[in-house]
Design a protein around this motif. Sequence first.
Motif, PDB file in Angstrom:
ATOM      1  N   PRO A   1      85.650 -41.575  94.341  1.00  0.00           N
ATOM      2  CA  PRO A   1      85.447 -42.449  95.472  1.00  0.00           C
ATOM      3  C   PRO A   1      86.316 -42.230  96.583  1.00  0.00           C
ATOM      4  CG  PRO A   1      86.706 -43.525  93.552  1.00  0.00           C
ATOM      5  CD  PRO A   1      86.086 -42.035  93.248  1.00  0.00           C
ATOM      6  N   GLY A   2      85.679 -42.478  97.773  1.00  0.00           N
ATOM      7  CA  GLY A   2      86.551 -42.328  98.867  1.00  0.00           C
ATOM      8  C   GLY A   2      85.711 -42.846 100.240  1.00  0.00           C
ATOM      9  N   PRO A   3      86.071 -42.682 101.216  1.00  0.00           N
ATOM     10  CA  PRO A   3      85.602 -43.077 102.549  1.00  0.00           C
ATOM     11  C   PRO A   3      84.189 -42.359 102.641  1.00  0.00           C
ATOM     12  CG  PRO A   3      87.687 -42.373 103.170  1.00  0.00           C
ATOM     13  CD  PRO A   3      87.530 -41.872 101.630  1.00  0.00           C
ATOM     14  N   THR A   4      83.182 -42.982 103.557  1.00  0.00           N
ATOM     15  CA  THR A   4      81.830 -42.438 103.869  1.00  0.00           C
ATOM     16  C   THR A   4      82.315 -41.964 105.285  1.00  0.00           C
ATOM     17  OG1 THR A   4      80.567 -43.817 102.334  1.00  0.00           O
ATOM     18  CG2 THR A   4      79.386 -42.594 104.083  1.00  0.00           C
ATOM     19  N   ALA A   5      81.961 -40.874 105.733  1.00  0.00           N
ATOM     20  CA  ALA A   5      82.131 -40.251 106.856  1.00  0.00           C
ATOM     21  C   ALA A   5      80.799 -39.418 107.605  1.00  0.00           C
ATOM     22  CB  ALA A   5      83.234 -39.012 107.066  1.00  0.00           C
ATOM     23  N   PHE A   6      80.246 -39.427 108.805  1.00  0.00           N
ATOM     24  CA  PHE A   6      79.212 -38.884 108.940  1.00  0.00           C
ATOM     25  C   PHE A   6      79.448 -37.728 110.158  1.00  0.00           C
ATOM     26  CE2 PHE A   6      79.285 -42.072 112.638  1.00  0.00           C
ATOM     27  CZ  PHE A   6      78.643 -41.408 113.668  1.00  0.00           C
ATOM     28  N   LEU A   7      78.706 -36.649 110.137  1.00  0.00           N
ATOM     29  CA  LEU A   7      78.746 -35.737 111.216  1.00  0.00           C
ATOM     30  C   LEU A   7      77.442 -35.333 111.725  1.00  0.00           C
ATOM     31  CD1 LEU A   7      80.947 -34.976 108.864  1.00  0.00           C
ATOM     32  CD2 LEU A   7      81.207 -32.696 109.782  1.00  0.00           C
TER      33      LEU A   7
ATOM     34  N   ASP B   1      82.857 -25.890  99.788  1.00  0.00           N
ATOM     35  CA  ASP B   1      83.048 -26.253  98.451  1.00  0.00           C
ATOM     36  C   ASP B   1      83.352 -27.855  98.364  1.00  0.00           C
ATOM     37  OD1 ASP B   1      83.493 -26.643  95.639  1.00  0.00           O
ATOM     38  OD2 ASP B   1      84.707 -25.218  95.418  1.00  0.00           O
ATOM     39  N   HIS B   2      82.422 -28.630  97.975  1.00  0.00           N
ATOM     40  CA  HIS B   2      82.649 -30.111  97.711  1.00  0.00           C
ATOM     41  C   HIS B   2      83.133 -30.431  96.512  1.00  0.00           C
ATOM     42  CE1 HIS B   2      81.684 -30.456 102.105  1.00  0.00           C
ATOM     43  NE2 HIS B   2      80.531 -29.727 101.816  1.00  0.00           N
ATOM     44  N   THR B   3      83.482 -29.692  95.541  1.00  0.00           N
ATOM     45  CA  THR B   3      83.756 -30.187  94.290  1.00  0.00           C
ATOM     46  C   THR B   3      84.863 -31.160  94.136  1.00  0.00           C
ATOM     47  OG1 THR B   3      83.482 -27.857  93.614  1.00  0.00           O
ATOM     48  CG2 THR B   3      84.975 -29.083  92.080  1.00  0.00           C
ATOM     49  N   ASP B   4      85.697 -30.896  95.191  1.00  0.00           N
ATOM     50  CA  ASP B   4      86.913 -31.846  95.086  1.00  0.00           C
ATOM     51  C   ASP B   4      86.538 -33.179  96.154  1.00  0.00           C
ATOM     52  OD1 ASP B   4      89.659 -33.142  93.866  1.00  0.00           O
ATOM     53  OD2 ASP B   4      90.546 -32.222  95.670  1.00  0.00           O
TER      54      ASP B   4
ATOM     55  N   ARG C   1      91.580 -33.542  99.594  1.00  0.00           N
ATOM     56  CA  ARG C   1      93.246 -33.532  99.299  1.00  0.00           C
ATOM     57  C   ARG C   1      93.734 -32.075  99.099  1.00  0.00           C
ATOM     58  NH1 ARG C   1      92.841 -39.236  95.652  1.00  0.00           N
ATOM     59  NH2 ARG C   1      91.523 -40.494  97.181  1.00  0.00           N
ATOM     60  N   THR C   2      93.104 -31.078  99.173  1.00  0.00           N
ATOM     61  CA  THR C   2      93.846 -29.685  98.740  1.00  0.00           C
ATOM     62  C   THR C   2      93.828 -29.422 100.201  1.00  0.00           C
ATOM     63  OG1 THR C   2      91.514 -28.997  98.755  1.00  0.00           O
ATOM     64  CG2 THR C   2      92.873 -29.283  96.638  1.00  0.00           C
ATOM     65  N   SER C   3      93.365 -30.037 101.450  1.00  0.00           N
ATOM     66  CA  SER C   3      93.595 -29.614 102.836  1.00  0.00           C
ATOM     67  C   SER C   3      94.833 -30.496 103.420  1.00  0.00           C
ATOM     68  CB  SER C   3      92.209 -29.788 103.469  1.00  0.00           C
ATOM     69  OG  SER C   3      91.394 -29.085 103.026  1.00  0.00           O
ATOM     70  N   ALA C   4      95.274 -29.770 104.493  1.00  0.00           N
ATOM     71  CA  ALA C   4      96.513 -30.551 105.491  1.00  0.00           C
ATOM     72  C   ALA C   4      95.889 -31.038 106.693  1.00  0.00           C
ATOM     73  CB  ALA C   4      97.767 -29.590 105.430  1.00  0.00           C
TER      74      ALA C   4
ATOM     75  N   ALA D   1      88.114 -26.355 111.528  1.00  0.00           N
ATOM     76  CA  ALA D   1      89.075 -26.714 111.182  1.00  0.00           C
ATOM     77  C   ALA D   1      89.607 -28.193 111.589  1.00  0.00           C
ATOM     78  CB  ALA D   1      90.372 -25.830 112.219  1.00  0.00           C
ATOM     79  N   GLY D   2      89.256 -28.588 112.785  1.00  0.00           N
ATOM     80  CA  GLY D   2      89.289 -30.130 112.900  1.00  0.00           C
ATOM     81  C   GLY D   2      88.711 -31.245 112.144  1.00  0.00           C
ATOM     82  N   VAL D   3      87.409 -30.750 111.458  1.00  0.00           N
ATOM     83  CA  VAL D   3      86.848 -31.569 110.862  1.00  0.00           C
ATOM     84  C   VAL D   3      87.696 -31.537 109.239  1.00  0.00           C
ATOM     85  CG1 VAL D   3      84.722 -31.585 109.224  1.00  0.00           C
ATOM     86  CG2 VAL D   3      84.196 -30.917 111.546  1.00  0.00           C
ATOM     87  N   GLU D   4      88.063 -30.475 108.931  1.00  0.00           N
ATOM     88  CA  GLU D   4      88.896 -30.251 107.640  1.00  0.00           C
ATOM     89  C   GLU D   4      90.291 -31.216 107.924  1.00  0.00           C
ATOM     90  OE1 GLU D   4      90.182 -26.709 104.542  1.00  0.00           O
ATOM     91  OE2 GLU D   4      90.284 -26.211 106.828  1.00  0.00           O
TER      92      GLU D   4
END
Length: 338
Positions: A46-52, A75-78, A231-234, A218-221
Motif C-alpha cells: 500500500p501507498g499513495p496513488t500518483a498520476f503521470l 522495475d516496479h517490484t518494490d 523506497r530504494t530511491s533517494a 530523475a525528477g519523477v524518481e
Amino acid sequence: MAEGAFTYNGGKVEPGETQNIRYGISETYMGDPVRIPVTIVNGAEPGPTAFLSAAAHGDELNGVEVVRTVAHDWDHTDLHGTLVCLPVLNVPGFLAQQRYLPIYDRDLNRSFPGSETGTSARRMAHRIFENFIAPCDLGLDFHTSTRGRTNMLHVRADTGEEAVERVAKAFASNVVIGGSGPDGTLRGEASASGTPTITIEMGEAHRFQRELIDRALAGVESVLAEFGMRRTSAVRWPGWRTVIDGSSAKTWLRADTGGLVDMHHDGGDLVREGERVCTITDPFMTESETVRAPFTGLLVGVLENPLVYPGNPLCHLVELDTSTRHALERDLSRTAPA
C-alpha cells in the motif's frame, strides 16, 4: 493512501497487478470510439496513488516518453502504492500532430475538470478527470513549450499551497515558477480538488529531447521517493533552486519590430542587466533592433523560430536573488569547457 484495488468506471486493478487499457472518452464524426492509452501499475504494497500525464497538447512529445518509460521500462517490484500513467491525453491532437483538439480548435488543458454535458473538450476532460485524476493523491503533468519556442526544464506550481509545494520541491528542478495557473488547467483543477499537482515544462514541441527526458525521469524518481513509493530511491537536491513568486521580477521580452532574430543566448543562460539578448534585422540587414536584458536573470524560455512580427515573444526572463545567482555561476563554471 491506496490500499486494495484501483477502480475506474469499467474496471479495477488489484494489488500486484498491471493493466494496459484503451479507455473511451469520446467518439469521432463516424461514431468510432476515441480512446486514450492508460497503464495502471498497482503495487503489491500500500501507498499513495500518483498520476503521470502528458500530451494534453497533442504536439508536446517529451512527456510522452517520460510517462511511457516509467510505465513500461521501470522495475516496479518494490512499488508502494499505485501509478496511473497517461502518456497521451489529447489523442485527436496527437494523431493530427497539433496542439489543440482538432474539434473546433479547443484546448483540452483549459477544459478541466470537465462536464458531462458540456462541449466535446469538457466531456473528454470530465471522463479523464473523474476516472484517473480525482482518485489520486498527487500528480505530475508534463508539457513542452509551444511551436517555435523552447523551455529549460522547470516546474510550475501553486507554491502557496503546502501540499503542492512539497511535490514541486521533490521534483528537484532548479527553477519553480509559482502561481495557480489559468482556469481549466489540469494541474490547477486537480490541486483545487485535493490532488496536489505540478506542471513540468521541458523543451520544445514535435520532438524527443533525450537529455531533458532523462532529467525528468530523475525528477519523477525523486518525487516517488519523497512520498515513499520507491523506497530504494533517494530524494534529489538540484544543487541550487529559485522559486519565482509574485514578488519576483519576470517578463517576456517581445519584439518591437518585425524581422529575423539572431539569439545570442540559449535557454538556461544567465544574462546581465543591459546585456544583448538578441538582434532583429530586416531581410537586407540594413536595419536592426538590439534587445537587451532589463535586469540580471535566467532565460527560462527562448525563441526557436527566428521569424517575428512586432509583439511576438522572444524569451522568458526571470530574476535571481544574489545567493542563487552565485550558485548558478559556480554551476556554470564547473560545466564550462576547458
